[in-house]
Design a protein around this motif. Sequence first.
Motif, PDB file in Angstrom:
ATOM      1  N   ALA A 130      10.982  20.464   6.088  1.00  0.00           N
ATOM      2  CA  ALA A 130       9.802  20.187   5.258  1.00  0.00           C
ATOM      3  C   ALA A 130       8.931  19.074   5.828  1.00  0.00           C
ATOM      4  O   ALA A 130       7.816  18.853   5.348  1.00  0.00           O
ATOM      5  N   VAL A 131       9.427  18.347   6.829  1.00  0.00           N
ATOM      6  CA  VAL A 131       8.710  17.133   7.223  1.00  0.00           C
ATOM      7  C   VAL A 131       7.336  17.418   7.846  1.00  0.00           C
ATOM      8  O   VAL A 131       6.419  16.613   7.709  1.00  0.00           O
ATOM      9  N   ASP A 132       7.184  18.564   8.508  1.00  0.00           N
ATOM     10  CA  ASP A 132       5.865  18.856   9.087  1.00  0.00           C
ATOM     11  C   ASP A 132       4.814  18.982   7.993  1.00  0.00           C
ATOM     12  O   ASP A 132       3.707  18.452   8.104  1.00  0.00           O
TER      13      ASP A 132
ATOM     14  N   LEU B 101      11.598  12.564   8.988  1.00  0.00           N
ATOM     15  CA  LEU B 101      10.231  12.199   8.588  1.00  0.00           C
ATOM     16  C   LEU B 101       9.750  10.998   9.402  1.00  0.00           C
ATOM     17  O   LEU B 101       8.602  10.938   9.852  1.00  0.00           O
TER      18      LEU B 101
ATOM     19  N   ASP C  59       3.981  14.109  -7.209  1.00  0.00           N
ATOM     20  CA  ASP C  59       2.959  15.073  -6.786  1.00  0.00           C
ATOM     21  C   ASP C  59       3.541  16.059  -5.779  1.00  0.00           C
ATOM     22  O   ASP C  59       3.200  17.225  -5.778  1.00  0.00           O
ATOM     23  N   TYR C  60       4.392  15.550  -4.901  1.00  0.00           N
ATOM     24  CA  TYR C  60       4.982  16.375  -3.848  1.00  0.00           C
ATOM     25  C   TYR C  60       6.489  16.140  -3.828  1.00  0.00           C
ATOM     26  O   TYR C  60       6.962  15.071  -4.198  1.00  0.00           O
ATOM     27  N   ALA C  61       7.191  17.177  -3.387  1.00  0.00           N
ATOM     28  CA  ALA C  61       8.643  17.045  -3.368  1.00  0.00           C
ATOM     29  C   ALA C  61       9.228  17.727  -2.148  1.00  0.00           C
ATOM     30  O   ALA C  61       8.723  18.752  -1.691  1.00  0.00           O
TER      31      ALA C  61
ATOM     32  N   ARG D 118       0.839  -1.195   0.000  1.00  0.00           N
ATOM     33  CA  ARG D 118       0.000   0.000   0.000  1.00  0.00           C
ATOM     34  C   ARG D 118       0.883   1.257   0.000  1.00  0.00           C
ATOM     35  O   ARG D 118       0.520   2.290  -0.529  1.00  0.00           O
ATOM     36  N   ILE D 119       2.038   1.121   0.633  1.00  0.00           N
ATOM     37  CA  ILE D 119       3.019   2.198   0.667  1.00  0.00           C
ATOM     38  C   ILE D 119       4.357   1.605   0.213  1.00  0.00           C
ATOM     39  O   ILE D 119       4.726   0.525   0.679  1.00  0.00           O
TER      40      ILE D 119
ATOM     41  N   VAL E 177       0.432  16.431   4.583  1.00  0.00           N
ATOM     42  CA  VAL E 177       0.001  15.886   3.288  1.00  0.00           C
ATOM     43  C   VAL E 177      -0.327  14.392   3.408  1.00  0.00           C
ATOM     44  O   VAL E 177      -1.325  13.906   2.871  1.00  0.00           O
ATOM     45  N   LEU E 178       0.501  13.657   4.137  1.00  0.00           N
ATOM     46  CA  LEU E 178       0.264  12.217   4.303  1.00  0.00           C
ATOM     47  C   LEU E 178      -1.020  11.969   5.088  1.00  0.00           C
ATOM     48  O   LEU E 178      -1.743  10.998   4.817  1.00  0.00           O
ATOM     49  N   GLU E 179      -1.300  12.851   6.048  1.00  0.00           N
ATOM     50  CA  GLU E 179      -2.556  12.705   6.796  1.00  0.00           C
ATOM     51  C   GLU E 179      -3.753  12.926   5.887  1.00  0.00           C
ATOM     52  O   GLU E 179      -4.736  12.196   5.946  1.00  0.00           O
TER      53      GLU E 179
ATOM     54  N   GLU F 269       4.436  19.663  -6.132  1.00  0.00           N
ATOM     55  CA  GLU F 269       4.328  20.733  -5.136  1.00  0.00           C
ATOM     56  C   GLU F 269       5.487  20.583  -4.152  1.00  0.00           C
ATOM     57  O   GLU F 269       5.608  19.543  -3.492  1.00  0.00           O
ATOM     58  N   VAL F 270       6.323  21.608  -4.090  1.00  0.00           N
ATOM     59  CA  VAL F 270       7.483  21.522  -3.205  1.00  0.00           C
ATOM     60  C   VAL F 270       7.041  21.833  -1.773  1.00  0.00           C
ATOM     61  O   VAL F 270       6.488  22.882  -1.487  1.00  0.00           O
ATOM     62  N   LEU F 271       7.261  20.859  -0.895  1.00  0.00           N
ATOM     63  CA  LEU F 271       6.815  20.996   0.493  1.00  0.00           C
ATOM     64  C   LEU F 271       7.832  21.729   1.341  1.00  0.00           C
ATOM     65  O   LEU F 271       7.557  22.070   2.488  1.00  0.00           O
TER      66      LEU F 271
ATOM     67  N   ALA G 195       5.057  17.599   5.143  1.00  0.00           N
ATOM     68  CA  ALA G 195       4.912  16.261   4.560  1.00  0.00           C
ATOM     69  C   ALA G 195       3.929  15.434   5.379  1.00  0.00           C
ATOM     70  O   ALA G 195       3.057  14.755   4.822  1.00  0.00           O
ATOM     71  N   VAL G 196       4.038  15.495   6.692  1.00  0.00           N
ATOM     72  CA  VAL G 196       3.136  14.723   7.551  1.00  0.00           C
ATOM     73  C   VAL G 196       1.695  15.167   7.330  1.00  0.00           C
ATOM     74  O   VAL G 196       0.773  14.343   7.245  1.00  0.00           O
TER      75      VAL G 196
ATOM     76  N   VAL H 119      -2.885   7.897   4.631  1.00  0.00           N
ATOM     77  CA  VAL H 119      -1.992   6.740   4.581  1.00  0.00           C
ATOM     78  C   VAL H 119      -1.307   6.479   5.916  1.00  0.00           C
ATOM     79  O   VAL H 119      -0.602   5.493   6.075  1.00  0.00           O
ATOM     80  N   LEU H 120      -1.502   7.383   6.860  1.00  0.00           N
ATOM     81  CA  LEU H 120      -0.834   7.177   8.170  1.00  0.00           C
ATOM     82  C   LEU H 120      -1.674   6.282   9.078  1.00  0.00           C
ATOM     83  O   LEU H 120      -2.888   6.278   9.000  1.00  0.00           O
TER      84      LEU H 120
ATOM     85  N   MET I 239      -3.829  12.321   2.763  1.00  0.00           N
ATOM     86  CA  MET I 239      -3.922  11.130   1.894  1.00  0.00           C
ATOM     87  C   MET I 239      -4.493   9.933   2.649  1.00  0.00           C
ATOM     88  O   MET I 239      -4.789   8.901   2.038  1.00  0.00           O
TER      89      MET I 239
END
Lengths: 322, 249
Positions: free
Chosen positions: B235-237, A313, A299-301, A202-203, B242-244, B227-229, B239-240, B248-249, B246
């Motif tokens: 950048a990880v905050d 992370l 989509d994201y970077a 899934r990931i 965005v993942l939330e 999209e540059v985070l 990123a988290v 996926v967390l 989605m």
Amino acid sequence: MVLTLIEHGDGEIAETSLEMLTLARDLADQVDEDVSAAMFGGEELAAGLGEYGVDTAYVCGGDLSESYAPEARADALGILMDDLDSAAVIGGGTDTANEVLAHLSAKRDLAMAANTLEVDTDGETCEITRQRWGGSLLEHATMEGETKVFSAPDHELPIEPVGDGEAAVETITPDVDEASFEVAIDRVEEADIEGVPLPEARIVIGGGRGVGGEEDFEQLEELADQFDGATVGATRIAVDEGWVSHDAQIGQTGQKIAPDLYIAAGLSGAVQHWVGAKGSENVLAINTDPEAAIMYKGDYAIVGDLHEVVPELTDAIEAATD
Amino acid sequence: METLACIKRVADTGAEIVLTEDKQSVDASAVGYTMGPHEECAIEEAVQVVEEEGGTSTVLSLGPEDVEDQIYEGIGRGADEGIIMETDGEEWGPESTATAIADGVEERDFDLLFFGNESGDNANYQVGIRVAHQLDLPVVTGIKDFDVDGDTAIAKRDVPGGSEVFEVDTPAVITVKEGLNTPRYPSMRSRMQAKKQELEVLDPKDTEDRLQMQELETPEAEDSEAEVLGEGPEAVDNAVEVLEEMEVL
């Protein structure tokens, strides 16, 4: 008649076979014919093919279904092809479908086009579009010959239910030459696989040249541990360097993935890698080079060194999910 | 044992495929040529079998004159001999390629003929199988583990959860996949020596393909800028977050 080779496993029709039926129906409409299906075993699934436009499903049992002998299956298809006066024989995007169809084409002297996306025909010549380079390039081609053989690519065509009727099911025992069973699976050996297989993950956390070494891949493993159903993959370069095993390779000559999220770390996004990863729902790229190809495909970077970003992370996700 | 590895040269593409102006081929002028990963393994296996069993390993390719570069590469990687089936540079389809190879090797007693499971560029999935039928030999495909025991070839291919094992009598055609072995890289010295070797030049039997490429097209890119985070660990905050979103967390 348009004859299709339908594959199945784990009690379900293979998705790639259902995708292929979209191409088969389109072709059958053009020549005003029906779609029929050939199956090896899986009789209980056959009637359901009506939902996808199959008129009649012919199910071969016995040795043909119990063992996998590609040439024998090709012979059975050939017998059906003759009986049904088929204009085309089409299979899905698997190695086994391509193998059986190539045997059929070689034995019966037919032209075959693998990875075909579109067929336009006036009833004789076909104008086709097929994929090259794992889909990074399209080939427009013409095809001659009385009966034409195609396979569709995997994960490209839509699955389209068209009706609610059931397909007629006929169980058949084609008279296949014993010699065609000579090459068959002798035995199956089970392997110990750790974690989730890449195609089912899934990931996926993917690493490339920028990861830098076998030990550095542990950072990706630790990130993967933060998710349910996550697996680490790699580019060909990382595999060639010996940092990870070939089983982890994503790409044209590795595995194809279709996860909800692909985190691509330290990899540039070369064509051969991307064709294996493009089925990903979302892509988050981590790369020091803001101009890397993956930055335009994802989509994201995050622009930065994965060795700094990934552990951070990992910690942030751990904190957020606690 | 006499082993043969049939290889195809392909453009050494990177992040993008560029076509020639007439759209008849991939423009390799900037990137050069290489061989497909499956075929690197085909050569390695042909060489390893001969190292273990004795005999001669041969690399064959059908293509224009400068496909000799890939054949020399194969010799540099340990093959004993090279055969070039020289064409005028036009693309050959799977039917004509198979017919030419079968015709060219028919009189030679190869025990094992290795091919890539599918070519890196056109992926027609049929050349090895067509050659096998024309030579009336057994064929196994997609092989990722290979062994010889006397006159029997033991070949395995991956399936989810394990591997399927085939046993066939030699002579046989084996189509292989990357991961079968770890191809060796030729040393500078072996590369230089390879080029001194004389290749056998064959005139390939020319037959018509019923599948005829008309034009190539690069599909419309779905590329859009990501999209540059942010930059670096800061950048990880984002990123988290965005993942939330989605889920996926």
